[in-house]
Design a protein around this motif. Structure first.
Motif, PDB file in Angstrom:
ATOM      1  N   HIS A 106       0.865  -1.194   0.000  1.00  0.00           N
ATOM      2  CA  HIS A 106       0.000   0.000   0.000  1.00  0.00           C
ATOM      3  C   HIS A 106       0.891   1.231   0.000  1.00  0.00           C
ATOM      4  CE1 HIS A 106      -3.819  -1.988   0.225  1.00  0.00           C
ATOM      5  NE2 HIS A 106      -3.256  -2.873   1.014  1.00  0.00           N
ATOM      6  N   HIS A 107       0.260   2.415   0.103  1.00  0.00           N
ATOM      7  CA  HIS A 107       1.051   3.645   0.111  1.00  0.00           C
ATOM      8  C   HIS A 107       1.273   4.143   1.535  1.00  0.00           C
ATOM      9  CE1 HIS A 107       1.085   4.187  -4.170  1.00  0.00           C
ATOM     10  NE2 HIS A 107      -0.215   3.918  -4.219  1.00  0.00           N
ATOM     11  N   GLN A 108       2.333   4.884   1.700  1.00  0.00           N
ATOM     12  CA  GLN A 108       2.569   5.517   3.000  1.00  0.00           C
ATOM     13  C   GLN A 108       1.608   6.699   3.140  1.00  0.00           C
ATOM     14  OE1 GLN A 108       6.734   6.576   3.388  1.00  0.00           O
ATOM     15  NE2 GLN A 108       7.372   4.587   2.598  1.00  0.00           N
ATOM     16  N   PRO A 109       1.151   6.972   4.357  1.00  0.00           N
ATOM     17  CA  PRO A 109       0.241   8.123   4.527  1.00  0.00           C
ATOM     18  C   PRO A 109       0.993   9.445   4.440  1.00  0.00           C
ATOM     19  CG  PRO A 109       0.657   7.059   6.636  1.00  0.00           C
ATOM     20  CD  PRO A 109       1.397   6.247   5.599  1.00  0.00           C
ATOM     21  N   ARG A 110       0.334  10.475   3.929  1.00  0.00           N
ATOM     22  CA  ARG A 110       0.921  11.821   3.965  1.00  0.00           C
ATOM     23  C   ARG A 110       0.672  12.446   5.350  1.00  0.00           C
ATOM     24  NH1 ARG A 110       2.493  15.165   0.009  1.00  0.00           N
ATOM     25  NH2 ARG A 110       1.507  13.866  -1.576  1.00  0.00           N
ATOM     26  N   PHE A 111      -0.505  12.147   5.882  1.00  0.00           N
ATOM     27  CA  PHE A 111      -0.894  12.734   7.168  1.00  0.00           C
ATOM     28  C   PHE A 111      -1.013  11.605   8.195  1.00  0.00           C
ATOM     29  CE2 PHE A 111      -2.821  15.265   3.737  1.00  0.00           C
ATOM     30  CZ  PHE A 111      -2.228  16.490   3.988  1.00  0.00           C
ATOM     31  N   HIS A 112      -0.570  11.886   9.415  1.00  0.00           N
ATOM     32  CA  HIS A 112      -0.574  10.802  10.403  1.00  0.00           C
ATOM     33  C   HIS A 112      -1.888  10.782  11.160  1.00  0.00           C
ATOM     34  CE1 HIS A 112       3.330   9.485   9.292  1.00  0.00           C
ATOM     35  NE2 HIS A 112       3.672  10.761   9.212  1.00  0.00           N
ATOM     36  N   GLU A 113      -2.911  10.320  10.513  1.00  0.00           N
ATOM     37  CA  GLU A 113      -4.243  10.257  11.114  1.00  0.00           C
ATOM     38  C   GLU A 113      -4.966   9.084  10.484  1.00  0.00           C
ATOM     39  OE1 GLU A 113      -4.980  14.046   9.545  1.00  0.00           O
ATOM     40  OE2 GLU A 113      -5.749  13.330   7.633  1.00  0.00           O
ATOM     41  N   LYS A 114      -5.932   8.561  11.174  1.00  0.00           N
ATOM     42  CA  LYS A 114      -6.788   7.504  10.617  1.00  0.00           C
ATOM     43  C   LYS A 114      -8.138   8.167  10.377  1.00  0.00           C
ATOM     44  CE  LYS A 114      -5.076   3.150  10.682  1.00  0.00           C
ATOM     45  NZ  LYS A 114      -5.219   2.315   9.508  1.00  0.00           N
ATOM     46  N   LYS A 115      -8.339   8.703   9.193  1.00  0.00           N
ATOM     47  CA  LYS A 115      -9.543   9.502   8.925  1.00  0.00           C
ATOM     48  C   LYS A 115     -10.806   8.640   9.030  1.00  0.00           C
ATOM     49  CE  LYS A 115      -9.133  13.070   7.923  1.00  0.00           C
ATOM     50  NZ  LYS A 115      -9.065  14.176   8.889  1.00  0.00           N
ATOM     51  N   PRO A 116     -11.804   9.075   9.821  1.00  0.00           N
ATOM     52  CA  PRO A 116     -13.056   8.314   9.877  1.00  0.00           C
ATOM     53  C   PRO A 116     -13.932   8.578   8.638  1.00  0.00           C
ATOM     54  CG  PRO A 116     -13.036  10.051  11.553  1.00  0.00           C
ATOM     55  CD  PRO A 116     -11.765  10.187  10.768  1.00  0.00           C
ATOM     56  N   PHE A 117     -14.365   7.521   7.996  1.00  0.00           N
ATOM     57  CA  PHE A 117     -15.236   7.599   6.818  1.00  0.00           C
ATOM     58  C   PHE A 117     -16.580   6.935   7.126  1.00  0.00           C
ATOM     59  CE2 PHE A 117     -11.190   8.163   4.666  1.00  0.00           C
ATOM     60  CZ  PHE A 117     -11.480   8.888   3.518  1.00  0.00           C
ATOM     61  N   ARG A 118     -17.654   7.601   6.694  1.00  0.00           N
ATOM     62  CA  ARG A 118     -18.984   6.953   6.736  1.00  0.00           C
ATOM     63  C   ARG A 118     -19.456   6.784   5.309  1.00  0.00           C
ATOM     64  NH1 ARG A 118     -23.491   9.550   9.444  1.00  0.00           N
ATOM     65  NH2 ARG A 118     -22.364  11.521   9.738  1.00  0.00           N
ATOM     66  N   PHE A 119     -19.884   5.594   4.959  1.00  0.00           N
ATOM     67  CA  PHE A 119     -20.314   5.332   3.587  1.00  0.00           C
ATOM     68  C   PHE A 119     -21.810   5.025   3.563  1.00  0.00           C
ATOM     69  CE2 PHE A 119     -15.841   4.063   3.784  1.00  0.00           C
ATOM     70  CZ  PHE A 119     -15.321   4.773   2.710  1.00  0.00           C
ATOM     71  N   ILE A 120     -22.488   5.637   2.609  1.00  0.00           N
ATOM     72  CA  ILE A 120     -23.915   5.348   2.433  1.00  0.00           C
ATOM     73  C   ILE A 120     -24.129   4.980   0.970  1.00  0.00           C
ATOM     74  CG2 ILE A 120     -26.268   6.297   2.526  1.00  0.00           C
ATOM     75  CD1 ILE A 120     -25.097   8.279   4.718  1.00  0.00           C
ATOM     76  N   PHE A 121     -24.574   3.765   0.754  1.00  0.00           N
ATOM     77  CA  PHE A 121     -24.854   3.323  -0.617  1.00  0.00           C
ATOM     78  C   PHE A 121     -26.362   3.339  -0.843  1.00  0.00           C
ATOM     79  CE2 PHE A 121     -20.664   1.422   0.008  1.00  0.00           C
ATOM     80  CZ  PHE A 121     -20.052   1.717  -1.209  1.00  0.00           C
ATOM     81  N   ARG A 122     -26.753   3.941  -1.953  1.00  0.00           N
ATOM     82  CA  ARG A 122     -28.176   3.997  -2.287  1.00  0.00           C
ATOM     83  C   ARG A 122     -28.438   3.041  -3.441  1.00  0.00           C
ATOM     84  NH1 ARG A 122     -29.785   8.466  -4.790  1.00  0.00           N
ATOM     85  NH2 ARG A 122     -27.753   8.797  -5.776  1.00  0.00           N
ATOM     86  N   GLY A 123     -29.463   2.218  -3.306  1.00  0.00           N
ATOM     87  CA  GLY A 123     -29.741   1.294  -4.409  1.00  0.00           C
ATOM     88  C   GLY A 123     -31.101   0.668  -4.266  1.00  0.00           C
ATOM     89  N   GLU A 124     -31.450  -0.041  -5.307  1.00  0.00           N
ATOM     90  CA  GLU A 124     -32.773  -0.653  -5.371  1.00  0.00           C
ATOM     91  C   GLU A 124     -32.616  -2.158  -5.159  1.00  0.00           C
ATOM     92  OE1 GLU A 124     -35.864  -1.511  -8.922  1.00  0.00           O
ATOM     93  OE2 GLU A 124     -34.031  -0.394  -9.299  1.00  0.00           O
ATOM     94  N   ASN A 125     -33.374  -2.683  -4.201  1.00  0.00           N
ATOM     95  CA  ASN A 125     -33.358  -4.117  -3.906  1.00  0.00           C
ATOM     96  C   ASN A 125     -31.945  -4.681  -3.721  1.00  0.00           C
ATOM     97  OD1 ASN A 125     -36.168  -4.144  -4.243  1.00  0.00           O
ATOM     98  ND2 ASN A 125     -35.948  -4.450  -6.453  1.00  0.00           N
ATOM     99  N   LEU A 126     -31.148  -4.010  -2.933  1.00  0.00           N
ATOM    100  CA  LEU A 126     -29.782  -4.509  -2.710  1.00  0.00           C
ATOM    101  C   LEU A 126     -29.837  -5.800  -1.893  1.00  0.00           C
ATOM    102  CD1 LEU A 126     -27.864  -1.188  -1.868  1.00  0.00           C
ATOM    103  CD2 LEU A 126     -27.889  -2.470  -4.018  1.00  0.00           C
ATOM    104  N   THR A 127     -29.157  -6.814  -2.373  1.00  0.00           N
ATOM    105  CA  THR A 127     -29.159  -8.104  -1.669  1.00  0.00           C
ATOM    106  C   THR A 127     -28.019  -8.127  -0.649  1.00  0.00           C
ATOM    107  OG1 THR A 127     -27.622  -9.062  -3.248  1.00  0.00           O
ATOM    108  CG2 THR A 127     -29.971  -9.258  -3.772  1.00  0.00           C
ATOM    109  N   GLU A 128     -28.032  -9.155   0.194  1.00  0.00           N
ATOM    110  CA  GLU A 128     -26.935  -9.301   1.166  1.00  0.00           C
ATOM    111  C   GLU A 128     -25.611  -9.435   0.431  1.00  0.00           C
ATOM    112  OE1 GLU A 128     -26.827  -8.758   4.429  1.00  0.00           O
ATOM    113  OE2 GLU A 128     -28.895  -8.146   4.063  1.00  0.00           O
ATOM    114  N   GLU A 129     -25.662 -10.131  -0.708  1.00  0.00           N
ATOM    115  CA  GLU A 129     -24.428 -10.316  -1.494  1.00  0.00           C
ATOM    116  C   GLU A 129     -23.910  -8.970  -2.019  1.00  0.00           C
ATOM    117  OE1 GLU A 129     -22.882 -12.709  -5.419  1.00  0.00           O
ATOM    118  OE2 GLU A 129     -24.985 -12.936  -4.841  1.00  0.00           O
TER     119      GLU A 129
END
Ligand code: FMN
Length: 387
Positions: A106-129
């Motif tokens: 992987h790459h080395q970080p430029r900034f010494h932090e573990k940035k918190p990310f929240r992800f929201i996926f929008r979709g129609e009839n999303l299955t568990e898979e």
């Protein structure tokens, strides 16, 4: 400061905008340029993209944010082309130099932090898979960006209805095999080199195109894809997935198929994907995304060749059966044979021949320094934190 990157339309955004008052908002205004793959954000203007279109300081924005929220239409297991474009333009957030994380490059970080990310996926009839695919994908993205997943949500949306667009050209098959280079580095790209080896060993009428001249006329490229019997997509791995330009084209093709256009679905799709890191297995998410796209469009996915250490393989592949590119070369020839027979290649994760990962890491890290020097920069300039 908090940062939200989203692909909602104005009406959808209006429903939730009050939750994000005071946040820095990155949304689709139709003015974002795709990443040119030049690495200028690492080696010319460290931390900043060289394309000055308002998305050039994404690295700094991510760094300044206390948290980053990403809202995206669920697209083949990953982000939509707009959100992906923003992330492709954000790699200045990390450094070019390689390191190992849990046994993977992987790459080395430029900034010494573990940035918190929240992800929201929008979709129609999303299955568990579907959800599992997206979770696996954002995990990879966060490792790459030295981030931390705070939350992943899935929002059910209504089906998007689209009308069949005007597919301008005749729909009968014109080309036997289309070799489409989705790297914006065009003829200079590794993707081109790998595609050329397959093309040189493939029979029948063929068309070899770079995606770059079509950036402002994607409809024409869509029509070229529709009028080919077999399509071999060449692409680099960007932020653990498909580069945004290729995704945009794929979305366009899917839209046409979903709208019930009278285009032929009788199409075989092959992929040859390469990447900067050594372990070609990291291309797994990309191949899965192309496969999902094929299923959505009704095309036949015939497999992909995953090539690690792309920086080196692109240079040594000309030695054919000799040198570190031997296995890659042989798989490309095998792919050509399968394409001639309109057969399936399966997903193949290539390895380098007698060239160790440590050698590649040293070769890569030294190469970044040499390039920086050519650009008049010193080693310490590359670590710049204020961009
Ligand atoms: C925006 C961007 C994102 C990238 N993300 C990844 C990545 O997630 N993993 C990886 O191994 N390489 C990554 N790379 C490196 C490219 O995959 C690599 O340089 C590849 O050889 C480029 O191929 P091309 O010459 O065909 O464009 C990235 C490069 C760029 C410009």
């Amino acid at each position: 400061m908090n940062l939200i990157i989203h692909d909602l339309n104005e009406k959808e955004w209006a429903k939730i905008a009050s939750d994000y008052e005071g946040w820095k908002v990155i949304s689709d205004k139709g003015d974002i340029s795709p990443c040119a793959g030049c690495f200028g954000c690492w080696l010319k203007t460290p931390g900043q993209c060289v394309i000055k279109d308002g998305y050039d300081k994404m690295g700094q924005l991510i760094h300044s944010a206390d948290e980053v929220v990403v809202i995206s239409r669920y697209t083949y297991g990953g982000f939509s082309s707009f959100v992906k474009n923003v992330l492709d333009r954000s790699i200045g957030y990390i450094l070019p130099f390689f390191r190992l994380v849990k046994g993977e490059m992987h790459h080395q970080p430029r900034f010494h932090e573990k940035k918190p990310f929240r992800f929201i996926f929008r979709g129609e009839n999303l299955t568990e898979e579907d959800k599992e695919k997206a979770k696996k994908y954002v995990k990879a993205v966060c490792i790459n960006f030295n981030g931390r997943i705070k939350d992943i949500q899935f929002w059910e949306t209504e089906a998007e209805t689209g009308e069949a667009a005007e597919v301008s050209k005749e729909q009968e098959v014109k080309t036997e095999t289309l070799f489409l280079n989705c790297s914006l580095r065009g003829d200079e790209s590794r993707s081109r080199k790998f595609l050329d080896i397959i093309a040189d060993n493939t029979e029948g009428e063929k068309l070899q195109l770079n995606v770059t001249p079509y950036l402002k006329k994607m409809d024409e490229l869509r029509d070229e894809v529709f009028s080919a019997k077999k399509v071999v997509l060449g692409m680099p791995l960007y932020v653990d997935g498909i580069p945004s330009t290729a995704l945009k084209l794929m979305e366009l093709l899917e839209k046409e198929c979903a709208a019930g256009s009278a285009v032929s679905r009788d199409k075989k799709i092959y992929v040859v994907a390469n990447m900067g890191f050594f372990e070609s297995e990291q291309i797994g998410n990309l191949l899965s995304m192309v496969k999902t796209w094929c299923e959505k469009c009704g095309f036949t996915y015939c497999g992909g060749i995953a090539i690690g250490a792309g920086g080196m393989m692109g240079n040594v592949i000309k030695y054919g059966h000799h040198g570190p590119g031997k296995f890659v070369y042989e798989e490309l020839l095998r792919a050509a044979e399968a394409i001639n027979a309109s057969g399936v290649i399966g997903d193949i994760y290539t390895k380098s021949y007698k060239f160790p990962r440590i050698g590649y890491i040293m070769y890569g890290n030294k190469g970044f320094l040499m390039k920086a020097k050519e650009n008049g920069l010193r080693k310490r300039d590359l670590y710049k934190k204020t961009c």
